[in-house]
Design a protein around this motif. Structure first.
Motif, PDB file in Angstrom:
ATOM      1  N   GLU A  77       0.832  -1.192   0.000  1.00  0.00           N
ATOM      2  CA  GLU A  77       0.000   0.000   0.000  1.00  0.00           C
ATOM      3  C   GLU A  77       0.868   1.243   0.000  1.00  0.00           C
ATOM      4  O   GLU A  77       2.007   1.215   0.454  1.00  0.00           O
ATOM      5  CB  GLU A  77      -0.921   0.023   1.225  1.00  0.00           C
ATOM      6  CG  GLU A  77      -1.984  -1.049   1.197  1.00  0.00           C
ATOM      7  CD  GLU A  77      -2.978  -0.928   2.330  1.00  0.00           C
ATOM      8  OE1 GLU A  77      -4.000  -1.606   2.255  1.00  0.00           O
ATOM      9  OE2 GLU A  77      -2.748  -0.143   3.279  1.00  0.00           O
ATOM     10  N   TYR A  78       0.300   2.322  -0.512  1.00  0.00           N
ATOM     11  CA  TYR A  78       0.965   3.626  -0.535  1.00  0.00           C
ATOM     12  C   TYR A  78       0.085   4.589   0.241  1.00  0.00           C
ATOM     13  O   TYR A  78      -1.105   4.707  -0.021  1.00  0.00           O
ATOM     14  CB  TYR A  78       1.152   4.109  -1.973  1.00  0.00           C
ATOM     15  CG  TYR A  78       2.050   3.196  -2.761  1.00  0.00           C
ATOM     16  CD1 TYR A  78       3.423   3.400  -2.769  1.00  0.00           C
ATOM     17  CD2 TYR A  78       1.531   2.117  -3.459  1.00  0.00           C
ATOM     18  CE1 TYR A  78       4.262   2.537  -3.469  1.00  0.00           C
ATOM     19  CE2 TYR A  78       2.362   1.258  -4.159  1.00  0.00           C
ATOM     20  CZ  TYR A  78       3.724   1.471  -4.160  1.00  0.00           C
ATOM     21  OH  TYR A  78       4.555   0.625  -4.849  1.00  0.00           O
ATOM     22  N   ARG A  79       0.693   5.280   1.204  1.00  0.00           N
ATOM     23  CA  ARG A  79      -0.046   6.216   2.042  1.00  0.00           C
ATOM     24  C   ARG A  79       0.668   7.563   2.058  1.00  0.00           C
ATOM     25  O   ARG A  79       1.895   7.618   2.024  1.00  0.00           O
ATOM     26  CB  ARG A  79      -0.169   5.686   3.465  1.00  0.00           C
ATOM     27  CG  ARG A  79      -0.986   4.407   3.538  1.00  0.00           C
ATOM     28  CD  ARG A  79      -1.216   3.981   4.974  1.00  0.00           C
ATOM     29  NE  ARG A  79      -2.036   2.786   5.005  1.00  0.00           N
ATOM     30  CZ  ARG A  79      -3.352   2.779   5.079  1.00  0.00           C
ATOM     31  NH1 ARG A  79      -4.012   3.918   5.132  1.00  0.00           N
ATOM     32  NH2 ARG A  79      -4.020   1.651   5.101  1.00  0.00           N
ATOM     33  N   LEU A  80      -0.128   8.615   2.156  1.00  0.00           N
ATOM     34  CA  LEU A  80       0.445   9.953   2.259  1.00  0.00           C
ATOM     35  C   LEU A  80       1.207  10.091   3.574  1.00  0.00           C
ATOM     36  O   LEU A  80       0.743   9.643   4.621  1.00  0.00           O
ATOM     37  CB  LEU A  80      -0.651  11.015   2.213  1.00  0.00           C
ATOM     38  CG  LEU A  80      -1.341  11.210   0.867  1.00  0.00           C
ATOM     39  CD1 LEU A  80      -2.613  12.000   1.044  1.00  0.00           C
ATOM     40  CD2 LEU A  80      -0.406  11.881  -0.112  1.00  0.00           C
ATOM     41  N   THR A  81       2.358  10.733   3.495  1.00  0.00           N
ATOM     42  CA  THR A  81       3.112  11.098   4.691  1.00  0.00           C
ATOM     43  C   THR A  81       2.660  12.504   5.100  1.00  0.00           C
ATOM     44  O   THR A  81       1.851  13.132   4.406  1.00  0.00           O
ATOM     45  CB  THR A  81       4.615  11.137   4.381  1.00  0.00           C
ATOM     46  OG1 THR A  81       4.830  12.152   3.378  1.00  0.00           O
ATOM     47  CG2 THR A  81       5.135   9.790   3.874  1.00  0.00           C
ATOM     48  N   ALA A  82       3.222  13.015   6.183  1.00  0.00           N
ATOM     49  CA  ALA A  82       2.924  14.404   6.568  1.00  0.00           C
ATOM     50  C   ALA A  82       3.337  15.355   5.442  1.00  0.00           C
ATOM     51  O   ALA A  82       2.641  16.337   5.150  1.00  0.00           O
ATOM     52  CB  ALA A  82       3.628  14.758   7.876  1.00  0.00           C
ATOM     53  N   LYS A  83       4.448  15.056   4.791  1.00  0.00           N
ATOM     54  CA  LYS A  83       4.909  15.874   3.662  1.00  0.00           C
ATOM     55  C   LYS A  83       3.887  15.823   2.522  1.00  0.00           C
ATOM     56  O   LYS A  83       3.610  16.835   1.878  1.00  0.00           O
ATOM     57  CB  LYS A  83       6.266  15.346   3.199  1.00  0.00           C
ATOM     58  CG  LYS A  83       6.983  16.167   2.173  1.00  0.00           C
ATOM     59  CD  LYS A  83       8.367  15.555   1.925  1.00  0.00           C
ATOM     60  CE  LYS A  83       9.198  16.335   0.971  1.00  0.00           C
ATOM     61  NZ  LYS A  83      10.535  15.736   0.788  1.00  0.00           N
TER      62      LYS A  83
END
Length: 163
Positions: A77-83
């Protein structure tokens, strides 16, 4: 045409474009905001070629915009980081600009406040005291990371674009 990197440019906008300036990149980030996590889901939603998606995901992971996780051995899976989440105002601004200036049809997506379901207000650039600012009320000045070229470009009396 070969794309050159802006990594050495003394310009925050150019360096940002190095990370998210390819058109598929922001669409991948948009889908991540909409809850997309898996490679096949990105492919299905975007209609993007697998090799292009793979390259964009690798670049966004390397830049720290997305993180690649394996919740179980068979799933990536790919998830958004804080950046990555910090790109939200950029996406909202582009969407609002597109609704006003690039799309002659009614908006296909309306962003609403989860709390009350009302559409969000248009984004504005604001002064430290809260006043809305237009282009003529903003001036670019050399910052602490400016090199000699930037300092010369931003000398008083010369009109400069914000970057």
């Amino acid at each position: 045409m070969t794309r050159h990197s802006f990594a050495e440019k003394n310009c925050s906008l150019a360096r940002a474009l190095d990370v998210v300036g390819e058109w598929w990149s922001l669409l991948v980030v948009r889908e991540a905001f909409f809850g997309c996590r898996r490679f096949q889901d990105f492919t299905d939603r975007l209609g993007i070629a697998r090799n292009i998606l793979s390259a964009r995901l690798k670049k966004l992971v390397a830049a720290g915009v997305l993180e690649r996780t394996e919740p179980d051995p068979a799933t990536v899976e790919y998830r958004l980081t804080a950046k990555g989440e910090a790109l939200m105002p950029v996406l909202v601004s582009l969407l609002q600009w597109g609704d006003a200036h690039a799309n002659p049809d009614p908006p296909p997506v309306v962003l609403v406040d989860r709390r009350d379901g009302r559409p969000i207000a248009p984004l504005e650039v604001r002064a430290a005291d809260g006043r809305a600012l237009g282009p003529r009320e903003i001036r670019a000045v050399a910052g602490p990371g400016a090199d000699a070229e930037v300092v010369a470009r931003l000398l008083p009396g010369r009109r400069a674009a914000v970057s």
